[in-house]
Scaffold this active site. Structure first.
Site, PDB file in Angstrom:
ATOM      1  N   TYR A 153      33.327  47.698  25.140  1.00 31.95           N
ATOM      2  CA  TYR A 153      34.494  48.018  26.063  1.00 31.95           C
ATOM      3  C   TYR A 153      34.081  49.188  27.167  1.00 31.95           C
ATOM      4  O   TYR A 153      34.304  49.262  28.209  1.00 31.95           O
ATOM      5  CB  TYR A 153      35.939  48.166  25.526  1.00 31.95           C
ATOM      6  CG  TYR A 153      36.969  48.292  26.184  1.00 31.95           C
ATOM      7  CD1 TYR A 153      37.662  47.073  27.024  1.00 31.95           C
ATOM      8  CD2 TYR A 153      37.832  49.557  26.482  1.00 31.95           C
ATOM      9  CE1 TYR A 153      38.760  47.621  27.530  1.00 31.95           C
ATOM     10  CE2 TYR A 153      38.928  49.803  27.083  1.00 31.95           C
ATOM     11  CZ  TYR A 153      39.458  48.716  27.868  1.00 31.95           C
ATOM     12  OH  TYR A 153      40.555  48.699  28.761  1.00 31.95           O
ATOM     13  N   LYS A 157      33.491  49.146  31.051  1.00 31.62           N
ATOM     14  CA  LYS A 157      34.300  50.216  31.794  1.00 31.62           C
ATOM     15  C   LYS A 157      33.555  51.230  32.514  1.00 31.62           C
ATOM     16  O   LYS A 157      33.919  51.457  33.472  1.00 31.62           O
ATOM     17  CB  LYS A 157      35.482  50.855  31.230  1.00 31.62           C
ATOM     18  CG  LYS A 157      36.527  49.822  30.499  1.00 31.62           C
ATOM     19  CD  LYS A 157      37.180  49.092  31.599  1.00 31.62           C
ATOM     20  CE  LYS A 157      38.359  48.336  31.368  1.00 31.62           C
ATOM     21  NZ  LYS A 157      38.951  47.331  32.256  1.00 31.62           N
TER      22      LYS A 157
END
Length: 252
Positions: A153, A157
């Site tokens: 993640y 991002k």
């Protein structure tokens, strides 16, 4: 300056930040395509927008699938008109420590966040450049700075931040801006899932987070929606290639 009515697409808009954003953009006078993996889930947000007097349609699509993305954007153009606003919010988590993270955990998160934002942006920008006006907002996260148990993640991002800056450089001459919003701790189903992963009661989890936030409260989806509303407005035409952390305080 008055706000012109545009066609907006918000992905992952069945709930949480996406739903709040879709509702806010509709309240700003835009026609909104509510995109989520399942059309039935997207309809819940459409119903809320309709009750509030807005105009919206529900579209089911897997943003990591090129054919489905092309179909979705084509449907938006046919039903509402060429999209001028795109909010790449669709996201999933597959949290785990690196030594336990599977190939599928990595690929799924990269597919939705990074590939999905790429595919949606590529499809939508054709309509924006034709109009000579466009706004793209990508959802990054404070996790881009690194977060235990989120190697996939965090990497996705952080990647979105570089992607955003490159879009700003490439599309600026066509009247299209690109920015990223990086939320801090926001009360959503996703943060609830994180609390479950670490074995904490959600109320305790929220209180612990708030204690470390300068404004002393967790964020709400509406906080992010308000920032996105500005970035997609007429007035934000000179703001591009920026990463705005909406986290209740400064982040390094």
């Amino acid at each position: 300056m008055s706000q012109a009515s545009r066609v907006a697409i918000v992905t992952g808009a069945a709930r949480g930040i996406g739903a709040a954003t879709a509702r806010r953009l509709a309240a700003e006078g835009h026609s909104v395509a509510v995109v989520d993996l399942k059309e039935a889930d997207a309809r819940q947000t459409v119903d809320a927008i309709t009750v509030e007097g807005g105009n919206a349609v529900a579209i089911g699509a897997d943003v990591s699938d090129g054919d489905q993305v092309e179909s979705a954007v084509s449907q938006v153009a046919e039903r509402l008109g060429g999209p001028a606003i795109l909010v790449n919010n669709a996201g999933v988590i597959r949290d785990n420590m690196l030594f336990k993270m599977t190939d599928a955990d990595w690929d799924t998160v990269m597919g939705v966040h990074l590939r999905g934002s790429f595919l949606m942006s590529r499809a939508a920008q054709a309509h924006m450049t034709d109009q000579g006006w466009g706004r793209i907002v990508n959802l990054s996260s404070s996790s881009a700075l690194g977060n235990r148990g989120q190697a996939n993640y965090s990497a996705a991002k952080a990647g979105l931040q570089g992607f955003t800056k490159t879009l700003a450089i490439e599309l600026g001459k066509f009247g299209v801006t690109a920015n990223a919003v990086a939320p801090g701790f926001i009360v959503t189903d996703m943060t609830r899932a994180t609390a479950e992963r670490v074995g904490m009661d959600f109320e305790d989890f929220k209180n612990a987070a708030a204690a470390n936030i300068p404004v002393r409260r967790p964020g709400r989806p509406e906080d992010i929606a308000a920032t996105i509303a500005f970035l997609t407005s007429e007035e934000a035409g000179f703001v591009s290639g920026q990463v705005i952390y909406v986290a209740g305080g400064p982040l390094d």
